[in-house]
Motif scaffolding. Structure first.
Motif, PDB file in Angstrom:
ATOM      1  N   GLN A   1      -6.602   6.433   2.944  1.00 47.17           N
ATOM      2  CA  GLN A   1      -6.126   7.733   2.482  1.00 47.17           C
ATOM      3  C   GLN A   1      -4.653   7.667   2.091  1.00 47.17           C
ATOM      4  OE1 GLN A   1      -7.021  11.114   5.008  1.00 47.17           O
ATOM      5  NE2 GLN A   1      -5.173  12.192   4.327  1.00 47.17           N
ATOM      6  N   LEU A   2      -3.843   6.982   2.895  1.00 49.87           N
ATOM      7  CA  LEU A   2      -2.425   6.834   2.579  1.00 49.87           C
ATOM      8  C   LEU A   2      -2.256   6.141   1.238  1.00 49.87           C
ATOM      9  CD1 LEU A   2       0.582   6.956   3.257  1.00 49.87           C
ATOM     10  CD2 LEU A   2       0.301   4.823   4.552  1.00 49.87           C
ATOM     11  N   GLY A   3      -3.028   5.077   1.016  1.00 51.13           N
ATOM     12  CA  GLY A   3      -2.935   4.357  -0.245  1.00 51.13           C
ATOM     13  C   GLY A   3      -3.306   5.217  -1.431  1.00 51.13           C
ATOM     14  N   GLN A   4      -4.371   6.004  -1.291  1.00 48.80           N
ATOM     15  CA  GLN A   4      -4.798   6.872  -2.376  1.00 48.80           C
ATOM     16  C   GLN A   4      -3.755   7.948  -2.666  1.00 48.80           C
ATOM     17  OE1 GLN A   4      -8.611   8.386  -1.180  1.00 48.80           O
ATOM     18  NE2 GLN A   4      -9.609   6.374  -1.235  1.00 48.80           N
ATOM     19  N   CYS A   5      -3.163   8.495  -1.599  1.00 49.51           N
ATOM     20  CA  CYS A   5      -2.164   9.551  -1.781  1.00 49.51           C
ATOM     21  C   CYS A   5      -0.886   8.991  -2.398  1.00 49.51           C
ATOM     22  CB  CYS A   5      -1.854  10.229  -0.448  1.00 49.51           C
ATOM     23  SG  CYS A   5      -3.236  11.191   0.216  1.00 49.51           S
ATOM     24  N   LEU A   6      -0.490   7.788  -1.968  1.00 50.13           N
ATOM     25  CA  LEU A   6       0.695   7.170  -2.550  1.00 50.13           C
ATOM     26  C   LEU A   6       0.477   6.913  -4.040  1.00 50.13           C
ATOM     27  CD1 LEU A   6       3.435   5.806  -2.537  1.00 50.13           C
ATOM     28  CD2 LEU A   6       2.333   3.715  -1.679  1.00 50.13           C
TER      29      LEU A   6
ATOM     30  N   GLY B   1      13.767   1.008  -2.231  1.00 50.70           N
ATOM     31  CA  GLY B   1      14.283  -0.177  -1.565  1.00 50.70           C
ATOM     32  C   GLY B   1      13.238  -0.920  -0.764  1.00 50.70           C
ATOM     33  N   MET B   2      11.967  -0.607  -0.973  1.00 50.32           N
ATOM     34  CA  MET B   2      10.881  -1.264  -0.250  1.00 50.32           C
ATOM     35  C   MET B   2      10.315  -2.401  -1.090  1.00 50.32           C
ATOM     36  SD  MET B   2       8.974   2.067   1.403  1.00 50.32           S
ATOM     37  CE  MET B   2       7.825   1.040   2.307  1.00 50.32           C
ATOM     38  N   ALA B   3       9.723  -3.365  -0.424  1.00 49.57           N
ATOM     39  CA  ALA B   3       9.179  -4.527  -1.109  1.00 49.57           C
ATOM     40  C   ALA B   3       7.978  -4.129  -1.970  1.00 49.57           C
ATOM     41  CB  ALA B   3       8.768  -5.591  -0.107  1.00 49.57           C
ATOM     42  N   LEU B   4       7.918  -4.699  -3.157  1.00 47.10           N
ATOM     43  CA  LEU B   4       6.805  -4.419  -4.061  1.00 47.10           C
ATOM     44  C   LEU B   4       5.483  -4.841  -3.438  1.00 47.10           C
ATOM     45  CD1 LEU B   4       5.755  -3.565  -6.865  1.00 47.10           C
ATOM     46  CD2 LEU B   4       6.275  -5.874  -7.672  1.00 47.10           C
ATOM     47  N   SER B   5       5.475  -5.974  -2.743  1.00 49.54           N
ATOM     48  CA  SER B   5       4.245  -6.459  -2.113  1.00 49.54           C
ATOM     49  C   SER B   5       3.770  -5.491  -1.031  1.00 49.54           C
ATOM     50  CB  SER B   5       4.468  -7.848  -1.520  1.00 49.54           C
ATOM     51  OG  SER B   5       5.517  -7.820  -0.562  1.00 49.54           O
ATOM     52  N   THR B   6       4.717  -4.908  -0.308  1.00 52.47           N
ATOM     53  CA  THR B   6       4.358  -3.942   0.726  1.00 52.47           C
ATOM     54  C   THR B   6       3.706  -2.709   0.122  1.00 52.47           C
ATOM     55  OG1 THR B   6       6.126  -4.661   2.204  1.00 52.47           O
ATOM     56  CG2 THR B   6       5.269  -2.439   2.544  1.00 52.47           C
TER      57      THR B   6
ATOM     58  N   LYS C   1       0.169  -3.411  -1.015  1.00 53.39           N
ATOM     59  CA  LYS C   1      -0.785  -3.452   0.097  1.00 53.39           C
ATOM     60  C   LYS C   1      -1.103  -2.047   0.592  1.00 53.39           C
ATOM     61  CE  LYS C   1       0.534  -8.060   1.714  1.00 53.39           C
ATOM     62  NZ  LYS C   1       1.182  -8.845   2.789  1.00 53.39           N
ATOM     63  N   VAL C   2      -0.092  -1.181   0.645  1.00 58.85           N
ATOM     64  CA  VAL C   2      -0.329   0.194   1.098  1.00 58.85           C
ATOM     65  C   VAL C   2      -1.282   0.899   0.143  1.00 58.85           C
ATOM     66  CG1 VAL C   2       0.732   2.451   1.483  1.00 58.85           C
ATOM     67  CG2 VAL C   2       1.870   0.381   2.312  1.00 58.85           C
ATOM     68  N   GLU C   3      -1.027   0.775  -1.175  1.00 62.77           N
ATOM     69  CA  GLU C   3      -1.891   1.444  -2.152  1.00 62.77           C
ATOM     70  C   GLU C   3      -3.328   0.945  -2.076  1.00 62.77           C
ATOM     71  OE1 GLU C   3      -0.959   1.822  -6.211  1.00 62.77           O
ATOM     72  OE2 GLU C   3       0.699   3.210  -5.881  1.00 62.77           O
ATOM     73  N   ASN C   4      -3.496  -0.314  -1.723  1.00 63.01           N
ATOM     74  CA  ASN C   4      -4.839  -0.889  -1.657  1.00 63.01           C
ATOM     75  C   ASN C   4      -5.475  -0.734  -0.282  1.00 63.01           C
ATOM     76  OD1 ASN C   4      -5.468  -2.319  -4.353  1.00 63.01           O
ATOM     77  ND2 ASN C   4      -3.378  -2.972  -3.924  1.00 63.01           N
ATOM     78  N   GLY C   5      -4.842   0.067   0.600  1.00 69.52           N
ATOM     79  CA  GLY C   5      -5.416   0.344   1.916  1.00 69.52           C
ATOM     80  C   GLY C   5      -5.401  -0.841   2.858  1.00 69.52           C
ATOM     81  N   LEU C   6      -4.529  -1.831   2.616  1.00 68.63           N
ATOM     82  CA  LEU C   6      -4.496  -3.033   3.447  1.00 68.63           C
ATOM     83  C   LEU C   6      -3.486  -2.923   4.581  1.00 68.63           C
ATOM     84  CD1 LEU C   6      -4.691  -5.741   0.633  1.00 68.63           C
ATOM     85  CD2 LEU C   6      -6.557  -4.792   2.020  1.00 68.63           C
TER      86      LEU C   6
ATOM     87  N   ALA D   1       4.089  15.112   4.048  1.00 68.64           N
ATOM     88  CA  ALA D   1       2.751  15.709   4.043  1.00 68.64           C
ATOM     89  C   ALA D   1       1.978  15.361   2.779  1.00 68.64           C
ATOM     90  CB  ALA D   1       2.852  17.225   4.191  1.00 68.64           C
ATOM     91  N   GLU D   2       2.690  15.132   1.673  1.00 70.00           N
ATOM     92  CA  GLU D   2       2.007  14.817   0.425  1.00 70.00           C
ATOM     93  C   GLU D   2       1.286  13.474   0.490  1.00 70.00           C
ATOM     94  OE1 GLU D   2       2.995  14.368  -4.377  1.00 70.00           O
ATOM     95  OE2 GLU D   2       4.500  15.198  -3.015  1.00 70.00           O
ATOM     96  N   LEU D   3       1.737  12.598   1.413  1.00 70.30           N
ATOM     97  CA  LEU D   3       1.099  11.294   1.545  1.00 70.30           C
ATOM     98  C   LEU D   3      -0.181  11.355   2.375  1.00 70.30           C
ATOM     99  CD1 LEU D   3       4.163   8.928   2.095  1.00 70.30           C
ATOM    100  CD2 LEU D   3       2.751   9.168   0.055  1.00 70.30           C
ATOM    101  N   PHE D   4      -0.446  12.490   2.992  1.00 69.33           N
ATOM    102  CA  PHE D   4      -1.651  12.601   3.813  1.00 69.33           C
ATOM    103  C   PHE D   4      -2.516  13.791   3.408  1.00 69.33           C
ATOM    104  CE2 PHE D   4       1.532  10.381   6.324  1.00 69.33           C
ATOM    105  CZ  PHE D   4       0.822   9.258   6.712  1.00 69.33           C
TER     106      PHE D   4
END
Length: 227
Positions: free
Chosen positions: A14-19, A38-43, A46-51, A71-74
């Motif tokens: 859900q977090l990945g889909q919302c992001l 300022g966050m890593a692209l790889s990170t 992974k978040v977007e792909n639910g990993l 709240a928009e992320l959830f």
């Protein structure tokens, strides 16, 4: 502190889909999100792909960079239903030498496809002769935006907030039409030629442009006129 936070797989998804939805709503790529937060692209990938998920401090870093609420992320925003536009099937052919012509001592504008009323885009063939702002007169201002491309000669583009630019044959400029602007002949020939496409939601754009070009009414100063 680690960026990874162990949570149920469904929450990660859900977090990945919302992001992804929040990113796309802002017209951003993952690389742009990484640059803003300022966050890593790889990170982020992974978040977007639910990993993986994120710790609270990383969620704050992410939402702060994107100027959004956590709240928009959830709580995913449901997609807006597509609004279908009716097919008008309008068309108009502009033959060489045709059009409504407005001529002054310093320019000639030939308005194309004048048989169509209420156009959102007004195509104009422009012949520019004025070589100075004193000759041209007050800067033009009107609703909408426009694109001007030089087809022959050289054109000096003067605008209210930028230094003048010289355009050669094939060069173009896209600008906010509510900003004062003028096109001047900067070549050796008696005139320069170009095509100007003006667009606006205003239903009377064509009439407005024609009045301003003919100087029947003075171009407005300050805020655009109410349309």
């Amino acid at each position: 502190m680690s960026e990874i936070m162990t949570t149920p797989e469904g929450v990660n998804s859900q977090l990945g889909q919302c992001l992804k939805a929040a990113r796309q709503a802002r017209g951003l790529t993952l690389k742009q999100v990484a640059e803003r937060t300022g966050m890593a692209l790889s990170t982020l990938s992974k978040v977007e792909n639910g990993l993986m998920s994120l710790t609270y401090d990383k969620l704050l870093q992410l939402t702060s960079g994107l100027k959004m609420e956590i709240a928009e992320l959830f709580n995913p925003v449901p997609p807006r239903p597509e609004q279908s536009r009716p097919v008008t099937a309008r068309r108009s052919i502009s033959r060489a030498g045709q059009g409504q012509v407005i001529t002054t001592g310093f320019y000639t504008y030939t308005y194309q496809c004048t048989d169509l009323i209420g156009k959102r885009m007004v195509p104009i063939l422009a012949e520019v002769r004025a070589r100075s702002l004193e000759e041209f007169g007050p800067l033009l201002r009107h609703a909408g935006e426009e694109y001007f491309v030089v087809t022959s000669g050289r054109v000096a583009v003067h605008t209210e907030f930028y230094a003048p630019e010289i355009l050669g044959e094939g060069d173009g400029i896209y600008l906010d039409s509510t900003m004062g602007h003028a096109y001047l002949n900067a070549g050796e020939a008696p005139s320069a030629q170009g095509v100007c496409l003006c667009t606006s939601e205003a239903p009377d754009l064509y009439d407005q442009l024609r009045r301003i070009a003919s100087r029947d009414v003075a171009p407005f100063e300050g805020d655009p006129p109410s349309l």
